[in-house]
Design an enzyme around this catalytic site. Structure first.
Site: not given
Length: 308
Positions: A167, A195-198, A218-221
């Protein structure tokens, strides 16, 4: 101390050759954003322009260069937030748009909604006159190679994440003391369709509030969503913690509570900024008082004069 802008190009682990390209890209982008601020432009204008440049750079997992979902398609998310009014706009699972961050800004400015998704976001884009681009123009050979590699029966999803930053995002405070954030992503490699992340979630992928400051993550959503990382950092800042202290507390909590790694860029109202991460690397750059700061590994802070 004002104005100030801080940018990230994703948390993760990349080979040196791609890390160098990524570092150059965020430095170029932050210079452009800082020039807007120095000319009296708004924090919102600065973060959107900065993230647009990163979306156009195939090195990053956003816009052109986005990772592919399990079907080999591009689905992108983006968020903007204006700290003056808490106005926000985001898009999720959007396709065939070169710059999702600009579409997110249109959602904020032209609708009464905060988030539009998938085909609804695409219809809105067409209504706003946003050009539709061929999906192939957003797919790099590198992204396709990684997608194919991850389809193999013996693929290791963790190893497949290596070699690509994630991200992108930016936070800024302008000369008037207004804050803004912007974040954009192409998602996870071989993620499920839809799929939708953070990133497009207010308080997760970003948050801006003129009473406190601004954050982009940024990172593990999924981990970021579980702890609402952006808002958690600003909560700690409300309690008197500095941007660095607040970031470290929140990242450590996310690691301990849900085993998630990530990174953040943060600014407060005085212009104090931080670029912190729990992952091995996070490429970042910051501009303030005509100085350019940048780094990739923990403890790095290279400084050079900035010419705009």
């Amino acid at each position: 101390m004002l104005p100030v802008i801080v940018v990230h190009g994703g948390a993760g682990h990349v080979p040196k050759d791609r890390a160098d390209l990524s570092s150059v890209g965020v430095r170029d982008a932050v210079r452009a954003g800082y020039a807007i601020l120095q000319a009296g432009g708004s924090a919102m204008d600065a973060v959107v322009e900065t993230v647009t440049l990163l979306e156009n750079n195939p090195v990053y997992n956003a816009g052109r260069g986005s990772d592919l979902n399990v079907k080999g398609e591009v689905e992108m998310d983006a968020l903007v937030m204006d700290g003056r009014t808490l106005a926000s706009g985001s898009v999720s699972a959007v396709r065939r748009v070169a710059n999702p961050v600009q579409l997110a800004r249109l959602v904020m400015e032209k609708t009464n909604h905060l988030c539009l998704t998938a085909e609804g976001a695409s219809k809105f884009a067409r209504a706003m006159g946003v050009p539709e681009v061929p999906e192939e123009s957003l797919i790099t050979d590198y992204a396709r190679m990684r997608w194919k590699k991850n389809l193999q029966p013996d693929a290791n999803p963790v190893e497949c994440q290596i070699g690509k930053m994630g991200t992108v995002g930016a936070v800024a405070v302008d000369k008037e003391g207004n804050t803004a954030c912007a974040t954009s992503t192409g998602g996870l490699i071989n993620q499920m369709e839809g799929r939708v992340g953070d990133t497009p979630s207010v308080g997760c992928g970003g948050y801006a509030d003129n009473l406190i400051g601004a954050v982009s993550t940024t990172g593990h959503g999924e981990a970021i969503m579980k702890v609402t990382l952006s808002r958690l950092i600003l909560f700690h800042m409300e309690q008197g913690k500095s941007p660095q202290e607040a970031s470290d507390l929140a990242l450590e909590y996310m690691k301990e509570r849900v085993n998630g790694l990530g990174g953040v860029v943060v600014v407060d109202l005085k212009g104090t900024w931080a670029a912190r991460f729990s992952s091995l690397q996070m490429v970042w750059a910051a501009a303030q008082q005509d100085q350019l700061h940048y780094g990739l590994y923990h403890g790095e802070d290279f400084i050079e004069p900035i010419c705009v």
